[in-house]
Each structure stands twice: as structure tokens, then as C-alpha cells.
Enzyme design. Structure first.
Site, PDB file in Angstrom:
ATOM      1  N   SER A   1       1.107  -0.952   0.246  1.00  0.00           N
ATOM      2  CA  SER A   1      -0.013  -0.271   0.134  1.00  0.00           C
ATOM      3  C   SER A   1       0.960   1.074  -0.314  1.00  0.00           C
ATOM      4  O   SER A   1       1.766   1.329   0.586  1.00  0.00           O
ATOM      5  CB  SER A   1      -0.916  -0.099   1.372  1.00  0.00           C
ATOM      6  OG  SER A   1      -1.731   0.569   1.193  1.00  0.00           O
TER       7      SER A   1
ATOM      8  N   TYR B   1      -3.433   0.385  10.821  1.00  0.00           N
ATOM      9  CA  TYR B   1      -3.209  -0.353   9.549  1.00  0.00           C
ATOM     10  C   TYR B   1      -2.341   0.306   9.197  1.00  0.00           C
ATOM     11  O   TYR B   1      -1.251  -0.300   8.062  1.00  0.00           O
ATOM     12  CB  TYR B   1      -3.866   0.659   8.424  1.00  0.00           C
ATOM     13  CG  TYR B   1      -3.756   0.352   7.108  1.00  0.00           C
ATOM     14  CD1 TYR B   1      -4.594  -0.885   6.504  1.00  0.00           C
ATOM     15  CD2 TYR B   1      -3.853   0.726   6.054  1.00  0.00           C
ATOM     16  CE1 TYR B   1      -4.653  -1.325   5.108  1.00  0.00           C
ATOM     17  CE2 TYR B   1      -3.404   0.111   5.023  1.00  0.00           C
ATOM     18  CZ  TYR B   1      -3.794  -0.657   4.781  1.00  0.00           C
ATOM     19  OH  TYR B   1      -3.699  -1.206   3.551  1.00  0.00           O
TER      20      TYR B   1
HETATM   21  N1  NAD Z   1      -8.571  -0.734  -1.690  1.00  0.00           N
HETATM   22  C1  NAD Z   1      -7.559   0.352  -1.149  1.00  0.00           C
HETATM   23  O1  NAD Z   1      -7.974   2.177  -1.326  1.00  0.00           O
HETATM   24  C2  NAD Z   1      -6.484  -0.133  -1.356  1.00  0.00           C
HETATM   25  C3  NAD Z   1      -4.926   0.157  -0.993  1.00  0.00           C
HETATM   26  C4  NAD Z   1      -3.536   0.039  -0.841  1.00  0.00           C
HETATM   27  C5  NAD Z   1      -3.508  -1.367  -1.051  1.00  0.00           C
HETATM   28  N2  NAD Z   1      -5.338  -2.027   0.137  1.00  0.00           N
HETATM   29  C6  NAD Z   1      -4.903  -3.499  -0.119  1.00  0.00           C
HETATM   30  O2  NAD Z   1      -5.627  -4.478  -0.958  1.00  0.00           O
HETATM   31  C7  NAD Z   1      -5.742  -5.973  -0.286  1.00  0.00           C
HETATM   32  C8  NAD Z   1      -6.781  -6.764  -1.062  1.00  0.00           C
HETATM   33  O3  NAD Z   1      -7.898  -5.107  -0.254  1.00  0.00           O
HETATM   34  P1  NAD Z   1      -9.433  -4.376  -1.515  1.00  0.00           P
HETATM   35  O4  NAD Z   1      -8.885  -3.020  -1.082  1.00  0.00           O
HETATM   36  O5  NAD Z   1      -9.450  -5.229  -2.524  1.00  0.00           O
HETATM   37  O6  NAD Z   1     -10.490  -4.835   0.182  1.00  0.00           O
HETATM   38  P2  NAD Z   1     -11.935  -5.984  -0.608  1.00  0.00           P
HETATM   39  O7  NAD Z   1     -12.428  -5.750   0.908  1.00  0.00           O
HETATM   40  O8  NAD Z   1     -12.721  -5.217  -0.910  1.00  0.00           O
HETATM   41  O9  NAD Z   1     -10.986  -7.293  -0.290  1.00  0.00           O
HETATM   42  C9  NAD Z   1     -10.505  -8.197   0.286  1.00  0.00           C
HETATM   43  C10 NAD Z   1     -11.029  -9.360   1.199  1.00  0.00           C
HETATM   44  O10 NAD Z   1     -10.053 -10.412   1.171  1.00  0.00           O
HETATM   45  C11 NAD Z   1     -11.388 -10.656   2.164  1.00  0.00           C
HETATM   46  N3  NAD Z   1     -10.681 -11.257   3.787  1.00  0.00           N
HETATM   47  C12 NAD Z   1     -10.459  -9.765   4.726  1.00  0.00           C
HETATM   48  N4  NAD Z   1     -10.138 -10.684   5.514  1.00  0.00           N
HETATM   49  C13 NAD Z   1      -9.597 -12.335   4.900  1.00  0.00           C
HETATM   50  C14 NAD Z   1      -9.052 -13.209   6.527  1.00  0.00           C
HETATM   51  N5  NAD Z   1      -9.389 -12.937   7.214  1.00  0.00           N
HETATM   52  N6  NAD Z   1      -9.752 -14.347   5.253  1.00  0.00           N
HETATM   53  C15 NAD Z   1      -9.617 -14.515   4.299  1.00  0.00           C
HETATM   54  N7  NAD Z   1     -10.659 -13.324   3.349  1.00  0.00           N
HETATM   55  C16 NAD Z   1     -10.293 -12.907   4.123  1.00  0.00           C
HETATM   56  C17 NAD Z   1     -12.433 -10.155   1.859  1.00  0.00           C
HETATM   57  O11 NAD Z   1     -13.894 -11.325   2.409  1.00  0.00           O
HETATM   58  C18 NAD Z   1     -12.132  -9.197   1.240  1.00  0.00           C
HETATM   59  O12 NAD Z   1     -13.154  -9.839  -0.021  1.00  0.00           O
HETATM   60  C19 NAD Z   1      -5.866  -5.384   1.348  1.00  0.00           C
HETATM   61  O13 NAD Z   1      -4.496  -5.704   1.645  1.00  0.00           O
HETATM   62  C20 NAD Z   1      -5.740  -4.305   1.491  1.00  0.00           C
HETATM   63  O14 NAD Z   1      -4.562  -3.520   2.678  1.00  0.00           O
HETATM   64  C21 NAD Z   1      -6.041  -1.232  -0.282  1.00  0.00           C
END
Ligand code: NAD
Length: 277
Positions: free
Chosen positions: A147, A160
Site C-alpha cells: 500500500s 494499518y
Molecule cells: N482499497 C484500497 O484503496 C487499497 C489501497 C492499498 C492497499 N489495499 C490492500 O488491498 C488488499 C485487498 O483489499 P481490497 O481493497 O481489495 O478490499 P476488499 O474488501 O474488496 O477485498 C478484500 C477481500 O479479503 C477478504 N478477507 C478479509 N479478511 C480475510 C480473512 N481473514 N481471510 C480470508 N479472506 C479475508 C474479504 O472477504 C474480501 O473479499 C488489502 O491488503 C488492502 O490493505 C487496498
């Protein structure tokens, strides 16, 4: 045989039921890979497999990244069903909705730390433990979702930001330890419109980042150089393909590609304020 940068490869994607994980699953299949998608939300898995377009190339595993047993089962199913594992995309994570230290009770800090670190950091480590033997066999690779908060402040609160800095260190350490057989890299994504949730322990499990994006007036968006280009996770998948491809990045390990719209060029350029202190 599909043409594509990942033709013939098999990938396991944690947290692949939604957001960037689901977008990576779809893109990897387009690039010729077969994918195993693990998520704790079983309702989302069927939709992701369908969205991949070919049920023979995508397989769902319901599980929690805090469970080593679930992760070993997912690796086992990748090998049984598709014969090998080339890439682990360690991705499942939650956000702290920028809850500042001064707005956390000790009890919230304690429980929130344990929940966020168990998913965001230990979940990546347990996934790597479950996968490394198969990745050594195929001289494969790990790609971690990092991130802007792996490098800069104010992309989260202390829980975070510390967790994503920890993932950067984990990526670099594993790149050292698993060389020369397994490459380990990361994609440091910036803001994407996803369903990213908060910790249950902070009563933020029902929040969704997409809803926050939609509520944010255009003039209040953080000053990101490429702001306006995209917040669609599908547009962030290219670096994952590049890093997973042996042919395209066989000499790259221990690196993070910052796909964050240029946040690092000028930072968020806002002071915390501190009016409530
Ligand atoms: N959305 C943003 O702006 C952003 C920016 C930088 C990094 N990220 C990172 O991207 C990654 C994915 O997040 P996203 O934004 O796609 O969110 P999201 O919630 O759309 O997708 C995350 C998925 O992970 C699953 N999940 C969560 N905890 C879990 C667990 N304990 N076991 C199994 N599955 C689990 C959720 O059910 C979900 O389907 C994360 O690591 C997040 O930190 C997101």
C-alpha cells in the site's frame, strides 16, 4: 493453450473474493493462468469464479487467512486440481479507517492491533509458509499487495500503517530467504474503490471503502498527482502480471512497484491538525 504472460501458470490469491484480489484473478485468467481464489466470504467466491469466464480455470476455496490449515488446504487443492503452484498473491487485508491513536481506547488498541496484524501480516506469513515448498518446486514467486501506507503516513491510522510497513519488511526478508528459487515482490497500491472493511473489534466490520469514496466530494479528495486517472482495481492489475511473469521479471526480487498515482512524488501534503489534542 491460452496465450498470455502467465500461460500455463497456476496462482493462489488470498482475499480474491472482492476488490483488487478479484480483479487480479480475472486478469490472471485472461493472461493464461489458472487460479485458486481463497476468501472468508463464500458468497463472493462463486461470483468471482463466474467472472473469470471459464470454470475450468478458476477454483474457489472458502477459508480464513488466519488459519494455516485453510491455507495448506488451498495450496493442496491448487496442486490436486491444476497440478502445480507458480504464484502466491498474498492479498487479504482490512483497513483501520484512519483511526488515530488519540481516538482509540486501550481496549480498542489492544483488540484492533491483534485483529489487523493477524489478517494483514500473519495472514501473509502463514500463506507464504503454506506455499513455499510448491513454489520452490516450480521456481515460482510471491506477489504481496502492499500500500501507499507501506511507505507514507496518513494512508491509515497507526494500526494499518504499521501493518503495511511490516508487510514491506516481510516481503524483503522473504525475498532474501527464498532466493534463488522463489522471487518475492509487492505491489503498493494507492486508493482503489473496493469493499475494503475495517476490524470487527473496532465495530468497523460493516464499513465499506467504496461507500466512503462515493460520499467524498470531488474537491475533498486527497491531492494525488494522478488523481482522476482511476480508482478501479482492474487498472492496478498490470504490475501483478509483470511480477508474476518469469519471462518479464525473472531478475526482480525484493521490490515494490508503487502503483499509487504518484503519492510518493509529493506526499499527501497535509498536516494532521491536532485541534482535538
Ligand atoms: N482499497 C484500497 O484503496 C487499497 C489501497 C492499498 C492497499 N489495499 C490492500 O488491498 C488488499 C485487498 O483489499 P481490497 O481493497 O481489495 O478490499 P476488499 O474488501 O474488496 O477485498 C478484500 C477481500 O479479503 C477478504 N478477507 C478479509 N479478511 C480475510 C480473512 N481473514 N481471510 C480470508 N479472506 C479475508 C474479504 O472477504 C474480501 O473479499 C488489502 O491488503 C488492502 O490493505 C487496498
Amino acid at each position: 493453450m491460452n496465450a498470455g504472460w502467465l500461460a500455463g501458470d497456476v496462482a493462489l490469491i488470498t482475499g480474491g473474493g472482492s476488490g483488487i484480489g478479484a480483479a487480479v484473478a480475472r486478469r490472471f485468467v485472461q493472461e493464461g493462468a489458472r487460479v485458486v481464489v481463497l476468501d472468508r466470504d463464500p458468497d463472493r467466491l462463486a461470483a468471482v469464479v463466474a467472472a473469470c469466464g471459464d470454470p475450468a480455470r478458476a477454483h474457489a476455496v472458502a477459508g480464513d487467512v488466519r488459519s494455516s490449515e485453510d491455507l495448506h488446504r488451498a495450496v493442496g487443492e491448487a496442486v490436486t486440481r491444476f497440478g502445480r503452484l507458480d504464484t502466491l498473491v498474498a492479498n487479504a487485508g482490512i483497513w483501520d479507517y484512519q483511526r488515530q491513536l488519540t481516538r482509540l481506547t486501550v481496549a480498542e488498541l489492544d483488540a484492533g492491533f491483534d485483529e489487523i496484524f493477524a489478517i494483514n501480516v500473519k495472514g501473509y506469513l502463514l500463506a507464504a509458509e503454506a506455499a513455499w515448498r510448491e513454489l520452490v518446486r516450480t521456481t515460482g514467486s510471491i506477489v504481496m499487495t502492499l500500500s501507499n501506507a507501506s511507505f507514507y503516513v496518513n494512508g491509515g491510522g497507526p494500526l494499518y500503517t504499521a501493518s503495511k510497513h511490516a508487510c514491506l519488511g516481510l516481503m524483503r526478508e522473504l525475498a532474501y530467504e527464498l532466493a534463488p528459487k522463489v522471487r518475492v515482490n509487492g505491489v503498493a497500491c494507492g486508493g482503489m474503490r473496493t469493499d475494503l472493511r475495517g476490524p470487527e473489534s473496532l465495530a468497523l466490520g460493516g464499513r465499506s471503502l467504496a461507500a466512503s469514496f462515493d460520499r467524498m466530494p470531488a474537491g475533498r479528495r486527497p491531492p494525488i498527482p494522478l488523481d482522476g486517472s482511476s480508482v478501479d482495481p482492474a487498472d492496478f492489475t498490470g504490475p501483478y502480471v509483470l511480477l508474476a511473469s518469469r519471462a518479464q521479471s525473472g531478475a526482480i526480487t525484493g521490490q515494490a512497484i508503487q502503483a499509487d498515482g504518484g503519492i510518493g512524488v509529493r506526499g499527501f501534503a497535509t498536516a494532521a491538525g491536532g485541534d482535538h489534542l
